[in-house]
Design a protein around this motif. Structure first.
Motif, PDB file in Angstrom:
ATOM      1  N   SER A  49     -30.270  58.869  81.430  1.00  0.00           N
ATOM      2  CA  SER A  49     -30.708  57.556  80.991  1.00  0.00           C
ATOM      3  C   SER A  49     -31.699  57.059  82.029  1.00  0.00           C
ATOM      4  O   SER A  49     -31.955  57.729  83.033  1.00  0.00           O
ATOM      5  CB  SER A  49     -29.524  56.587  80.882  1.00  0.00           C
ATOM      6  N   HIS A  50     -32.218  55.879  81.805  1.00  0.00           N
ATOM      7  CA  HIS A  50     -33.137  55.296  82.781  1.00  0.00           C
ATOM      8  C   HIS A  50     -32.420  55.032  84.100  1.00  0.00           C
ATOM      9  O   HIS A  50     -33.000  55.148  85.169  1.00  0.00           O
ATOM     10  CB  HIS A  50     -33.718  53.995  82.225  1.00  0.00           C
ATOM     11  N   GLY A  51     -31.130  54.709  84.034  1.00  0.00           N
ATOM     12  CA  GLY A  51     -30.373  54.330  85.230  1.00  0.00           C
ATOM     13  C   GLY A  51     -29.744  55.470  86.002  1.00  0.00           C
ATOM     14  O   GLY A  51     -29.496  55.347  87.196  1.00  0.00           O
ATOM     15  N   LYS A  88     -29.994  50.357  88.272  1.00  0.00           N
ATOM     16  CA  LYS A  88     -31.280  50.622  87.659  1.00  0.00           C
ATOM     17  C   LYS A  88     -32.295  50.933  88.736  1.00  0.00           C
ATOM     18  O   LYS A  88     -32.274  50.370  89.811  1.00  0.00           O
ATOM     19  CB  LYS A  88     -31.755  49.405  86.865  1.00  0.00           C
ATOM     20  N   GLU A 121     -36.057  55.593  76.747  1.00  0.00           N
ATOM     21  CA  GLU A 121     -35.906  55.330  78.174  1.00  0.00           C
ATOM     22  C   GLU A 121     -36.047  53.843  78.462  1.00  0.00           C
ATOM     23  O   GLU A 121     -35.282  53.279  79.242  1.00  0.00           O
ATOM     24  CB  GLU A 121     -36.932  56.126  78.981  1.00  0.00           C
ATOM     25  N   ASP A 173     -32.983  52.070  77.758  1.00  0.00           N
ATOM     26  CA  ASP A 173     -31.873  52.624  78.530  1.00  0.00           C
ATOM     27  C   ASP A 173     -30.874  53.365  77.643  1.00  0.00           C
ATOM     28  O   ASP A 173     -29.674  53.294  77.829  1.00  0.00           O
ATOM     29  CB  ASP A 173     -31.175  51.554  79.364  1.00  0.00           C
ATOM     30  N   ASP A 219     -28.881  58.427  90.766  1.00  0.00           N
ATOM     31  CA  ASP A 219     -29.177  57.113  90.202  1.00  0.00           C
ATOM     32  C   ASP A 219     -30.402  56.470  90.846  1.00  0.00           C
ATOM     33  O   ASP A 219     -30.644  55.284  90.682  1.00  0.00           O
ATOM     34  CB  ASP A 219     -27.978  56.185  90.311  1.00  0.00           C
ATOM     35  N   VAL A 248     -28.932  56.570  76.408  1.00  0.00           N
ATOM     36  CA  VAL A 248     -28.416  57.727  77.135  1.00  0.00           C
ATOM     37  C   VAL A 248     -28.422  58.939  76.214  1.00  0.00           C
ATOM     38  O   VAL A 248     -27.902  58.884  75.104  1.00  0.00           O
ATOM     39  CB  VAL A 248     -26.983  57.453  77.644  1.00  0.00           C
TER      40      VAL A 248
END
Length: 123
Positions: free
Chosen positions: A55-57, A2, A41, A44, A81, A46
């Motif tokens: 995604s957020h990650g 993350k 977001e 999280d 990432d 996707v």
């Protein structure tokens, strides 16, 4: 994995943080299709879009081709990432059930099955 990357930071990295380009969006979790982009977001969620998966990650983008439901696509995606960036090959295809399957040939930290929002609503 993350990270606290903002949309501005992603744009600085040269990655698009734009919302999906079409109404037929595919999400990892069919129960969240009606949520606004910002809430997705935060949760999280996707998303699969015509030229990327994010995604957020982690985020993976490709150029030169667009995924269109009903067709298959083989691309080399650039993934990020927030701490590292890499490339991976992706084979994207729609299943008989209307889902989309993403098969990677390398590192791919995101789900490999996506659900079309047009067939689902928030639960």
């Amino acid at each position: 994995m993350k990270s606290g990357l903002t949309a501005a930071a992603l744009l600085t990295l040269g990655l698009s943080a734009a919302a999906p380009a079409k109404a037929e969006e595919f999400l990892e979790n069919p129960g969240y299709c009606d949520l606004p982009y910002e809430d997705r977001e935060m949760a999280d969620i996707v998303s699969l879009m015509p030229t990327g998966i994010e995604s957020h990650g982690a985020r993976c983008y490709w150029s030169g081709a667009r995924f269109v439901p009903g067709q298959s696509l083989s691309v080399t995606a650039t993934c990020d990432d927030g701490g590292s960036q890499w490339q991976t090959g992706l084979w994207i295809s729609e299943t008989k059930g209307g889902y989309v399957r993403v098969v990677p040939d390398g590192i791919f930290p995101l789900p490999e099955i996506y659900f079309p929002c047009s067939q689902w609503s928030r639960k």
